[in-house]
Design a protein around this motif. Structure first.
Motif, PDB file in Angstrom:
ATOM      1  N   VAL A  54     -10.821   0.756  -5.629  1.00 17.07           N
ATOM      2  CA  VAL A  54     -10.771   0.108  -3.980  1.00 17.07           C
ATOM      3  C   VAL A  54     -11.756   0.215  -3.453  1.00 17.07           C
ATOM      4  O   VAL A  54     -13.417   0.234  -3.767  1.00 17.07           O
ATOM      5  N   ASP A  55     -12.586   0.372  -1.846  1.00 15.69           N
ATOM      6  CA  ASP A  55     -13.234  -0.346  -1.568  1.00 15.69           C
ATOM      7  C   ASP A  55     -13.941   1.387  -1.699  1.00 15.69           C
ATOM      8  O   ASP A  55     -13.326   2.476  -1.172  1.00 15.69           O
ATOM      9  N   PRO A  56     -14.937   1.838  -2.516  1.00 20.09           N
ATOM     10  CA  PRO A  56     -15.962   2.612  -2.299  1.00 20.09           C
ATOM     11  C   PRO A  56     -16.583   3.528  -1.071  1.00 20.09           C
ATOM     12  O   PRO A  56     -16.238   5.287  -1.267  1.00 20.09           O
ATOM     13  N   THR A  57     -16.352   2.855  -0.585  1.00 24.30           N
ATOM     14  CA  THR A  57     -16.986   3.959   0.816  1.00 24.30           C
ATOM     15  C   THR A  57     -15.974   4.236   2.064  1.00 24.30           C
ATOM     16  O   THR A  57     -15.608   5.534   3.032  1.00 24.30           O
ATOM     17  N   GLU A  58     -14.221   4.039   1.800  1.00 25.40           N
ATOM     18  CA  GLU A  58     -13.224   4.521   2.499  1.00 25.40           C
ATOM     19  C   GLU A  58     -13.300   6.021   2.410  1.00 25.40           C
ATOM     20  O   GLU A  58     -12.750   6.452   1.052  1.00 25.40           O
ATOM     21  N   ILE A  59     -12.875   6.132   3.185  1.00 28.47           N
ATOM     22  CA  ILE A  59     -13.049   8.013   3.352  1.00 28.47           C
ATOM     23  C   ILE A  59     -11.444   8.014   4.374  1.00 28.47           C
ATOM     24  O   ILE A  59     -10.305   7.290   4.515  1.00 28.47           O
ATOM     25  N   ASN A  60     -10.140   8.722   3.311  1.00 28.81           N
ATOM     26  CA  ASN A  60      -9.145   9.480   3.320  1.00 28.81           C
ATOM     27  C   ASN A  60      -9.378  10.878   3.235  1.00 28.81           C
ATOM     28  O   ASN A  60      -9.184  11.787   2.294  1.00 28.81           O
ATOM     29  N   THR A  73       0.780   6.614  -3.474  1.00 33.61           N
ATOM     30  CA  THR A  73       1.376   5.613  -2.560  1.00 33.61           C
ATOM     31  C   THR A  73       0.908   5.068  -1.568  1.00 33.61           C
ATOM     32  O   THR A  73       0.585   6.203  -0.606  1.00 33.61           O
ATOM     33  N   ILE A  74       0.260   3.705  -1.191  1.00 37.00           N
ATOM     34  CA  ILE A  74      -0.432   3.713  -0.595  1.00 37.00           C
ATOM     35  C   ILE A  74       0.877   2.503   0.391  1.00 37.00           C
ATOM     36  O   ILE A  74       1.417   1.662  -0.409  1.00 37.00           O
ATOM     37  N   ARG A  75       0.681   2.345   1.498  1.00 34.66           N
ATOM     38  CA  ARG A  75       1.453   1.467   2.512  1.00 34.66           C
ATOM     39  C   ARG A  75       0.659   0.611   2.655  1.00 34.66           C
ATOM     40  O   ARG A  75      -0.272   1.014   4.155  1.00 34.66           O
ATOM     41  N   ARG A  76       1.543  -0.258   2.843  1.00 36.41           N
ATOM     42  CA  ARG A  76       0.749  -1.390   3.179  1.00 36.41           C
ATOM     43  C   ARG A  76       0.648  -2.197   4.366  1.00 36.41           C
ATOM     44  O   ARG A  76       1.960  -1.583   5.266  1.00 36.41           O
ATOM     45  N   ALA A  82       3.281   0.633  -2.809  1.00 38.04           N
ATOM     46  CA  ALA A  82       2.066   0.606  -4.104  1.00 38.04           C
ATOM     47  C   ALA A  82       1.644   2.082  -4.248  1.00 38.04           C
ATOM     48  O   ALA A  82       1.024   2.473  -3.042  1.00 38.04           O
ATOM     49  N   THR A  83       1.803   1.815  -5.677  1.00 35.89           N
ATOM     50  CA  THR A  83       1.365   3.371  -5.901  1.00 35.89           C
ATOM     51  C   THR A  83      -0.441   2.898  -6.651  1.00 35.89           C
ATOM     52  O   THR A  83      -0.698   2.013  -7.666  1.00 35.89           O
ATOM     53  N   TYR A  84      -1.659   3.690  -6.178  1.00 35.01           N
ATOM     54  CA  TYR A  84      -2.407   4.001  -6.691  1.00 35.01           C
ATOM     55  C   TYR A  84      -3.051   5.080  -7.967  1.00 35.01           C
ATOM     56  O   TYR A  84      -2.909   5.730  -7.706  1.00 35.01           O
TER      57      TYR A  84
END
Lengths: 308, 546
Positions: A54-60, A73-76, A82-84
């Motif tokens: 995934v985007d390596p700079t994306e902060i969560n 679980t990611i909600r699009r 989808a699960t990551y």
């Protein structure tokens, strides 16, 4: 009475040519291992976007400091989910370590290759000139001695504070102290080769100096320089990681192995995975480059191998 | 010699080479014997298996080479059945060896006295004081001055001849029954060589040592041998008493070898007087400055005020020992280095002071053939590229230059289609031919041959000499022939200049210099020439028919 009966017909001497370089290399397991690891790292670096990252700079902020293997679980946007799976966990800002490590390979390889190529290119020219033109030798070599006295980290601090932190500054900081080492190597080779009768014969046949250097002297430097290049490359990869780790290298948002480790340093006792995976990649890559270099040295420069 | 039991008896020795070598056996089924008090010379060209034999006897063969058959009896004991430890005990004690290069055979970081004492410490239980006494005795026996001072010096503080004496002392200190000398004088100057040969002879007779003396030089053989073993490609082709082998060789190969040794008697050559002088040096000197920014500087005068002249079509020999300055003269004339003083006239132009650019048109006129055929061609470039490099530098179109190169290859006796090959595919003699072709491609007026035949085997040497003489005549070249070898000089030179310590001490027509040397140094040089009492290069009498 002739013992060279085949004079006019044939060169009678069988060719005792050293065995084919690449055939020999392929049998050397250290070289094979080194080359294989480097190849894998190149594939990882180039193919990072296609390797399930995934985007390596994306902060969560909601998914920080997860251990390796945690599923998310990611909600699009269209409402589906989808699960990551975070194979290497997440860091203290919730960034995916797996993606960051894969993208980090790019920086390491680019810095390693660029530092090796640039220091050899510059060092080769200076070394050829210093070795061949005797009047320049003293001046150039004392200047090189001065350069060698500058610690890379100090130079990096200076370059970064003068310009801006980034990959170019890091490469400059690494290359400058490496150049004198290459210059010394090339100069030593030139000094011994210029005494060879075939070089003197070329002087006698009026070969202009630049052509003389390229045609008769330069080929002798190729093998040692390939070997030297691998060692420069390995130390550059390591130095880039050190500089990034210290915060004087590449800006911390860019994923590099040094940056990932620097980021994971604070929570190392609790979440060692943040340092373990980039550290493993770094160690493997440097080991591989060094093993490749050792193998090449044994093959290309047997005299050096005995000395070291 | 007396019919006593031999110290060394080699019977049917066969040594196998590793796969991929140019032949299967280094030596094959060779037999010979060395009796006490006898010097057996093993003679042959390079690659004939002489050194392998010596190493096999000593048990010093490299791991990948092994003796597979035969017996080597030292005082009746078979050395090939001995364990490495037992062989080690015998080496130094009952058999000893001296090597060619005394600098590399001695440990550079150990005092020479200690190196001799080490042999004693390993093989005897003398205490330190007794050892020192014994070392002093043996150093005195090899006729070195001031043993008490010399014992504490390091090898680099000694001259080559002194080092070789130390090697001999270390070899003989335990009175071995057998001494193997592997080209012990090849690296030495001729006057030093004569002294070392006399020394080996004297010590060996006094101690009744059996000596296996390996050499490629028939002059040395004539000087020192009681019996001769002639080797060719790993086989003994002839063996016998020195006088009979030298005077009446039975084998064709021996006959060829002996005939190829140049005679010390120069042939009558008409002097070149009419042709114009193309090369002349006037008071040429070269001083090297040793030292640097911080170290103290001192000057070494390598060449002192040398006047030489060579006419078109003439060969001038410059002879002298190492360090006499003869190669420096050649390098100055070739302008590989600049002389410190004096003039170098090529026809009427003084090239001594010309800078790189001004020198360029004169580069064509002087060409050099160097000593070492293995280093004078770039191993990465084809011989064709080597030959056309010069003409192309001076603007010749490549196809024309290659066509000329083919002609030159034929001229020097090589196949024209070999131009695409690399130097390693040629033998030493063939490479020297290629170097001559490369020099001729420049259409020079002056050819400098700097020890051009010294690295070659005697049979090949004769051919290359003939070629140099042939191209001189054909192209009307002025040849400056630098050599340490008086025999070679006698055969090829019209005139001779003898150099000693940077100066020309004597100069004149070859016949005159050889016939009636005027200067004491010249006389000493001729006196030291090995085998001077034996006339080589002439047809020997045919062997008795019985």
């Amino acid at each position: 009475m002739s013992t060279e009966p085949a004079l006019l017909t044939d060169a009678a001497v069988p060719a005792p040519r050293p065995t084919n370089l690449f055939a020999g290399l392929a049998r050397d397991w250290a070289v094979l291992f080194g080359a294989a690891v480097i190849l894998v790292m190149i594939v990882i670096g180039v193919g990072a976007p296609f390797l399930g990252t995934v985007d390596p700079t994306e902060i969560n902020p909601t998914f920080r400091n997860r251990v390796p293997g945690t599923e998310q679980t990611i909600r699009r946007a269209d409402g589906t989910t989808a699960t990551y799976r975070h194979w290497m966990g997440t860091d203290s800002l919730g960034r995916d370590v797996y993606s960051r490590v894969l993208y980090g390979a790019r920086i390491s390889l680019v810095v390693g290759a660029a530092a090796a190529a640039i220091s050899i290119a510059i060092g080769l020219v200076i070394g050829l000139v210093a070795g061949y033109l005797r009047w320049l030798d003293g001046i150039v070599m004392r200047f090189m001695d001065g350069l060698m006295a500058i610690p890379a980290i100090l130079l990096a601090l200076a370059v970064v504070s003068l310009f801006r932190a980034g990959i170019v500054s890091v490469i400059i900081a690494i290359v400058v102290p490496e150049i004198p080492r290459v210059v010394r190597l090339v100069r030593a080779i030139v000094l011994s080769v210029r005494e060879e009768p075939y070089v003197e014969a070329a002087i006698m046949t009026g070969t202009p100096t630049p052509l003389l250097l390229i045609r008769h002297v330069l080929p002798n430097t190729v093998a040692p320089l390939i070997v030297q290049g691998t060692f420069v490359c390995a130390s550059a990869i390591l130095l880039e990681a050190i500089l990034s780790f210290l915060g004087v290298g590449i800006p911390p948002d860019t994923p590099t192995w040094g940056n990932i480790m620097a980021e994971g340093r604070g929570l190392f006792r609790v979440y060692p995975h943040n340092i373990f995976f980039p550290g493993l990649c770094l160690a493997l890559t440097v080991l591989a480059v060094n093993m490749l270099g050792d193998g090449l040295r044994d093959r290309l420069d047997p005299k050096l191998a005995k000395r070291m | 010699m007396m019919s006593t039991a031999p110290v060394l008896d080699v019977q049917g020795l066969t040594v196998r080479l590793p796969a991929g070598a140019d032949r299967r056996h280094a030596v094959e089924n060779i037999s010979f014997a060395v009796k006490p008090g006898e010097i057996v010379c093993m003679v042959g060209e390079s690659g004939s298996g002489k050194s392998v034999t010596a190493h096999a006897i000593m048990g010093l063969l490299p791991r990948e080479v092994s003796a597979i058959a035969g017996r080597v009896l030292l005082d009746g004991e078979d050395l090939m059945k001995k364990s490495p430890a037992a062989l080690r005990r015998l080496r130094g004690d009952r058999m000893a060896m001296i090597f060619q290069e005394p600098m590399t055979a001695l440990n550079p970081v150990m005092r020479v006295g200690e190196q001799i004492a080490e042999v004693l410490a390993i093989h005897s239980d003398r205490d330190e004081k007794a050892r020192r006494g014994r070392v002093l005795d043996i150093i005195a026996a090899v006729q070195l001055p001031e043993p008490a001072r010399l014992i504490d010096l390091y090898p680099h503080q000694l001259s080559g001849g002194q080092r070789q004496r130390i090697m001999i002392a270390a070899a003989l200190v335990l009175d071995p029954d057998l001494l193997i000398a592997d080209e012990p004088t090849t690296a030495l100057d001729v006057t030093t060589q004569a002294q070392i040969l006399r020394l080996i002879r004297a010590l060996q007779q006094r101690r009744n040592t059996g000596v296996l003396f390996i050499t490629h030089d028939f002059g040395v053989v004539a000087e020192i041998a009681d019996r001769v073993v002639v080797m060719q490609e790993g086989r003994v082709v002839e063996e016998g008493a020195a006088a009979s082998v030298l005077r009446a060789p039975r084998d064709d190969y021996t006959r060829m070898l002996i005939r190829a040794v140049p005679s010390l008697t120069p042939p009558a050559r008409p002097p070149v007087t009419a042709a114009p002088v193309v090369l002349a040096t006037k008071a040429m000197s070269k001083t090297f400055t040793v030292g640097g920014w911080f170290a103290g500087r001192h000057e070494v005068a390598a060449v002192k005020s040398v006047d030489l002249s060579v006419r078109r079509g003439e060969t001038l020999g410059v002879v002298g020992e190492s360090g006499s300055g003869k190669t420096t003269v050649a390098r100055c004339i070739a302008r590989l280095i600049a002389p410190s003083d004096g003039a170098i006239l090529i026809e009427d132009t003084d090239v001594a002071r010309l800078g790189t650019r001004a020198l360029r048109p004169h580069r064509k006129r002087v060409q050099v053939v160097f000593q070492d055929p293995y280093r004078s061609l770039n191993p990465r470039r084809t011989v064709g590229e080597a030959i056309v490099e010069g003409p192309v530098n001076f603007g010749a179109p490549r196809p024309a230059a290659f066509a000329r190169a083919q002609e030159l290859m034929r001229l020097v006796g090589l196949a024209p289609d070999a131009l695409g090959r690399f130097p390693h595919q040629f033998s030493g003699g063939q490479r020297q031919r290629i170097c001559i072709a490369r020099a001729l491609a420049m259409e020079p007026e002056i050819l400098i041959a700097d020890e051009a035949v010294s690295a070659l085997d005697v049979s090949v040497q004769a051919q290359v000499l003939a070629l140099i003489d042939d191209v001189r005549r054909r192209f009307d070249l002025a040849v400056l022939f630098i050599t340490h070898d008086l025999r070679v000089a006698a055969q090829i030179c019209h005139r001779i200049a003898v150099m000693h310590r940077g100066e020309v001490v004597e100069e004149g027509p070859t016949v005159q210099v050889f016939g009636a040397p005027a200067h004491p140094y010249t006389r000493a040089l001729f006196d030291a020439a090995p085998g001077k009492n034996f006339s080589f290069g002439v047809e020997q009498q045919t062997p008795p028919s019985s």
